[in-house]
Design a protein around this motif. Structure first.
Motif: not given
Length: 105
Positions: A11-15, A20-21, A70-71, A76-80
């Motif tokens: 997952v990527v942290v969105i807040a 961004g981690t 977000a997963l 491409d490894g971006k939030a989705v």
């Protein structure tokens, strides 16, 4: 409600302060809508000595709310965002809404 984020997902942290981690989900706490992510929201706590542990100043990951992560897209490894489909065998699987790629393999 079906689980959109599961243990072992990337997952990527969105807040929040760790925005961004990216990291792996170590634990899901569905009752509190929280997840524990490796390397995110790391806190230090004083711990008393016990028979099993020497105690001292310990660092560990604290849970973050599931809405703040977000997963990552397998492509491409971006939030989705996550959607659900039934595959050819009749099983319910997760997929990335942006790329359409399956998350569950």
């Amino acid at each position: 409600m079906a689980a959109k984020i599961k243990k072992g997902d990337t997952v990527v942290v969105i807040a929040g302060r760790n925005k961004g981690t990216t990291g792996e989900v170590l634990k899901v706490i569905p009752d509190e809508n929280r997840v524990v992510v490796r390397g995110v929201n790391v806190v230090k706590r004083h711990q008393k000595p016990s028979q099993a542990d020497a105690g001292g100043l310990k660092t560990f990951e604290s849970p973050v709310h599931v809405s703040n992560v977000a997963l990552t897209d397998p492509r491409d490894g971006k939030a989705v965002r996550v959607g659900f489909k039934t595959d050819e065998h009749g099983r319910k699987t997760r997929y990335a809404k942006r790329s359409g790629e399956s998350i569950d393999v």
